[in-house]
Design a protein around this motif. Structure first.
Motif, PDB file in Angstrom:
ATOM      1  N   ASN A 286     121.021  -4.862   2.168  1.00 31.79           N
ATOM      2  CA  ASN A 286     122.329  -3.953   1.145  1.00 31.79           C
ATOM      3  C   ASN A 286     121.597  -3.288   0.248  1.00 31.79           C
ATOM      4  N   ASN A 352     132.581  -4.830   6.453  1.00 31.64           N
ATOM      5  CA  ASN A 352     132.514  -5.186   5.372  1.00 31.64           C
ATOM      6  C   ASN A 352     133.962  -5.415   4.586  1.00 31.64           C
ATOM      7  N   LYS A 359     136.909 -13.742   3.997  1.00 32.47           N
ATOM      8  CA  LYS A 359     136.312 -14.424   3.139  1.00 32.47           C
ATOM      9  C   LYS A 359     137.386 -14.824   1.850  1.00 32.47           C
ATOM     10  N   ASP A 384     145.341  -7.847   3.871  1.00 35.60           N
ATOM     11  CA  ASP A 384     145.264  -9.285   3.928  1.00 35.60           C
ATOM     12  C   ASP A 384     146.189 -10.087   3.120  1.00 35.60           C
ATOM     13  N   ILE A 397     135.878  -3.186  -8.984  1.00 34.92           N
ATOM     14  CA  ILE A 397     135.572  -3.914  -7.961  1.00 34.92           C
ATOM     15  C   ILE A 397     134.548  -3.227  -7.092  1.00 34.92           C
ATOM     16  N   TYR A 402     129.627  -6.303  -8.829  1.00 35.04           N
ATOM     17  CA  TYR A 402     130.647  -6.876  -9.500  1.00 35.04           C
ATOM     18  C   TYR A 402     131.554  -7.845  -8.564  1.00 35.04           C
ATOM     19  N   ASP A 405     134.914 -13.660  -9.128  1.00 32.89           N
ATOM     20  CA  ASP A 405     134.534 -15.106  -9.393  1.00 32.89           C
ATOM     21  C   ASP A 405     132.936 -14.828  -9.679  1.00 32.89           C
ATOM     22  N   GLY A 416     128.104  -9.312  -4.104  1.00 35.95           N
ATOM     23  CA  GLY A 416     129.011  -8.180  -4.761  1.00 35.95           C
ATOM     24  C   GLY A 416     128.495  -6.496  -4.499  1.00 35.95           C
ATOM     25  N   LEU A 417     127.944  -6.612  -3.491  1.00 35.35           N
ATOM     26  CA  LEU A 417     127.455  -5.331  -3.158  1.00 35.35           C
ATOM     27  C   LEU A 417     128.222  -4.576  -2.089  1.00 35.35           C
ATOM     28  N   ALA A 420     130.394  -1.671  -2.899  1.00 36.49           N
ATOM     29  CA  ALA A 420     129.982  -0.427  -3.472  1.00 36.49           C
ATOM     30  C   ALA A 420     129.326   0.223  -2.591  1.00 36.49           C
TER      31      ALA A 420
HETATM   32  N1  LIG Z   1     140.000  -8.466   0.024  1.00 38.83           N
HETATM   33  C1  LIG Z   1     139.960  -9.147  -0.969  1.00 38.83           C
HETATM   34  N2  LIG Z   1     140.743  -9.970  -1.485  1.00 38.83           N
HETATM   35  C2  LIG Z   1     140.321 -10.565  -2.842  1.00 38.83           C
HETATM   36  N3  LIG Z   1     139.396 -10.358  -3.512  1.00 38.83           N
HETATM   37  C3  LIG Z   1     138.393  -9.502  -2.972  1.00 38.83           C
HETATM   38  C4  LIG Z   1     138.729  -8.786  -1.761  1.00 38.83           C
HETATM   39  N4  LIG Z   1     137.734  -7.881  -1.296  1.00 38.83           N
HETATM   40  C5  LIG Z   1     136.867  -8.029  -2.565  1.00 38.83           C
HETATM   41  N5  LIG Z   1     137.250  -8.841  -3.427  1.00 38.83           N
HETATM   42  C6  LIG Z   1     136.615  -9.100  -4.709  1.00 38.83           C
HETATM   43  O1  LIG Z   1     135.608  -8.234  -4.925  1.00 38.83           O
HETATM   44  C7  LIG Z   1     134.455  -8.772  -5.213  1.00 38.83           C
HETATM   45  C8  LIG Z   1     133.386  -7.744  -4.561  1.00 38.83           C
HETATM   46  O2  LIG Z   1     133.588  -7.450  -3.430  1.00 38.83           O
HETATM   47  P1  LIG Z   1     132.147  -7.067  -2.572  1.00 38.83           P
HETATM   48  O3  LIG Z   1     132.473  -6.970  -0.996  1.00 38.83           O
HETATM   49  O4  LIG Z   1     131.653  -5.942  -3.257  1.00 38.83           O
HETATM   50  O5  LIG Z   1     131.268  -8.372  -2.845  1.00 38.83           O
HETATM   51  P2  LIG Z   1     131.058  -9.830  -2.044  1.00 38.83           P
HETATM   52  O6  LIG Z   1     132.068  -9.804  -0.988  1.00 38.83           O
HETATM   53  O7  LIG Z   1     131.410 -10.567  -3.351  1.00 38.83           O
HETATM   54  O8  LIG Z   1     129.630  -9.742  -1.638  1.00 38.83           O
HETATM   55  P3  LIG Z   1     128.940  -9.128  -0.562  1.00 38.83           P
HETATM   56  O9  LIG Z   1     129.969  -8.241   0.202  1.00 38.83           O
HETATM   57  O10 LIG Z   1     127.864  -8.212  -1.003  1.00 38.83           O
HETATM   58  O11 LIG Z   1     128.531 -10.022   0.161  1.00 38.83           O
HETATM   59  C9  LIG Z   1     134.361  -9.712  -4.587  1.00 38.83           C
HETATM   60  O12 LIG Z   1     133.563 -10.895  -4.968  1.00 38.83           O
HETATM   61  C10 LIG Z   1     135.870 -10.319  -4.547  1.00 38.83           C
HETATM   62  O13 LIG Z   1     136.007 -11.278  -5.876  1.00 38.83           O
END
Ligand SMILES: Nc1ncnc2c1ncn2[C@@H]1O[C@H](COP(=O)(O)OP(=O)(O)OP(=O)(O)O)[C@@H](O)[C@H]1O
Ligand SMILES: [Mg+2]
Length: 449
Positions: A286, A352, A359, A384, A397, A402, A405, A416-417, A420
């Motif tokens: 990433n 993604n 998740k 979702d 976000i 970022y 949690d 958190g990538l 982005a």
């Molecule tokens: N569909 C969603 N529902 C609730 N919170 C979300 C959702 N998508 C993202 N988030 C919040 O936004 C944050 C950033 O999302 P992002 O996809 O950038 O990182 P990540 O999922 O934590 O890690 P990575 O995607 O790099 O594995 C997440 O940690 C989560 O807290």
């Protein structure tokens, strides 16, 4: 005085000096010319008048009358007979006057002649008016008076010139200061920025190009500060993100390597090491993607993609992981929806977003992918019924690293990538991404291309 205002001032001043010099020269010589012409004309007219009187009555009495009249004025008269001998004169006839009388041509035209106009070097200016059959009427005027007049005029000119120059000097000084002040302020500001002080505060420098430049400098300084800050935060986050899995890997490798560890425990630890290593390599991948996007070495190879079929194949690919968590994954899409996109990158975007939906949603919920055309643009939403994103986090976000949690729970341990990268990729496709989320209810990410 600053160098730039000095330069501008000098250029201004020299230009004005030149223009003023030329103008003054012309004005001066034309005034003097007309002044002298006037003098000569009036002398000639006076002579002609005397001549006219003498023409009607050439008597001793008239001559006496004219001489008496002239002796009271600044001009002088000399009357000669046809032989050139002086008959009467209002001044003593000296050698100089005699010379002029003798130099007069034999046939003077009726309108008369100017005999001497050199007011600068000669003693008199002189004119002659012919008396038919009776000689000539010569008129003289002392040039001292004319010179005095011109000298007075010159004094006025000098005074006006000096006054004008000094006021121009003061105006130039203020004007060049006024013009260069914003430039100097901006120069000081950029020097400060170079030294790493980004807190430049330029006053409002007007609405012209200089004002705009000032504003740009201020915006640049802010951007620079933001970038610097982001860079150090980014580096801190990266080192943190790398350290945590590495600590796990090292710790578990140590325990796994111990003689006393049972084979079951060892395989459990090795599995943790494997998971952490996988996560680490995902993170590095990433980061590498983002670095390429930052450098702009990253290229999007667009081709026409039939969206429904494309989404369908992704759905098939993702279904097992959704089923595993007992989440439904639905797809609705308008027929015949074509977009121009890089299939590999576009798949990365959707995976993604779906990965996040899975998740951050609980079991038994539904995730829906919906694609449709609206006003010539393609909308793609991923909705979702998960835990949603708090309002205060929504603005950040899409920032790198970022997470809502902040603690890294092992089940949801993203870096958190993801978002982005999603945002960069959507923008590289010329599209936009929007977020609508309500905590506790769910989240919708909408892509418009
Ligand atoms: N569909 C969603 N529902 C609730 N919170 C979300 C959702 N998508 C993202 N988030 C919040 O936004 C944050 C950033 O999302 P992002 O996809 O950038 O990182 P990540 O999922 O934590 O890690 P990575 O995607 O790099 O594995 C997440 O940690 C989560 O807290
Ligand atoms: Mg994610």
């Amino acid at each position: 005085m600053d160098r730039i205002s000095f330069k501008i001032g000098i250029v201004f001043f020299l230009t004005i000096l030149m223009v003023e010099g030329v103008l003054f020269y012309y004005l001066h010589s034309s005034i003097i010319h007309s002044r002298i012409d006037e003098e000569l004309d009036s002398l000639q007219t006076r002579g002609d008048n005397h001549r006219d009187i003498l023409e009607t009555s050439y008597t001793a009495e008239t001559i006496h009358h004219i001489i008496t009249m002239e002796s009271r004025t600044e001009t002088h008269v000399v009357i000669t007979d046809e032989a050139g001998k002086v008959v009467a004169s209002s001044i003593p006839v000296d050698a100089y006057i005699q010379n002029i009388i003798e130099a007069a041509p034999a046939d003077v035209p009726q309108s008369g002649l100017i005999l001497e106009d050199d007011w600068q070097d000669k003693k008199y200016i002189a004119s002659v008016s012919p008396l038919p059959e009776n000689g000539n009427v010569f008129m003289f005027k002392n040039t001292q008076r004319v010179q005095g007049l011109i000298a007075k005029l010159n004094r006025h000119f000098w005074l006006a010139g000096i006054l004008l120059l000094s006021s121009m000097m003061i105006i130039t000084l203020f004007l060049s200061r006024f013009i260069t002040k914003p430039v100097i302020k901006m120069n000081e500001a950029t020097l400060k920025i170079r030294q790493g002080d980004y807190s430049v505060a330029l006053p409002h420098l007007g609405n012209d190009e200089l004002g705009e430049l000032g504003e740009s400098i201020q915006v640049l300084a802010q951007d620079l500060r933001h970038i610097k800050q982001q860079r150090s935060e980014f580096l801190a986050s990266i080192s943190h993100e790398l350290r945590t899995p590495l600590t796990y890997i090292k710790g578990y490798a140590d325990i796994a390597g111990k003689q006393s560890t049972s084979p079951e425990d060892r395989s459990k630890y090795l599995q943790i090491i494997n998971e952490e290593a996988t996560r680490l390599s995902g993170l590095v991948k990433n980061l590498f993607d983002l670095a390429k996007m930052d450098e702009n070495t990253f290229s999007i190879q667009k081709e026409t993609v039939e969206l429904c079929g494309f989404l369908h194949s992704i759905q098939t690919k993702m279904l097992p992981s959704f089923h595993e968590k007992n989440i439904k994954l639905n797809l609705t899409c308008d027929r015949e929806c074509y977009i121009e996109a890089d299939p590999v990158r576009f798949e990365q975007i959707i995976i993604n977003l779906l990965d996040n939906a899975r998740k951050y949603s609980d079991e038994g919920t539904t995730t829906t992918v919906h694609a449709y055309k609206k006003r010539g643009r393609t909308h793609l939403s991923i909705e979702d019924e998960g835990k949603g994103i708090p309002i205060e986090d929504q603005a950040w976000i899409f920032d790198r690293f970022y997470r809502v949690d902040k603690s890294r729970s092992s089940s949801l341990g993203g870096s958190g990538l993801g978002l982005a990268i999603v945002k960069e990729l959507v923008e590289a496709h010329g599209g936009q991404i929007r977020l609508k989320s309500e905590p506790g209810k769910g989240t919708i990410f909408e892509i418009i291309v």
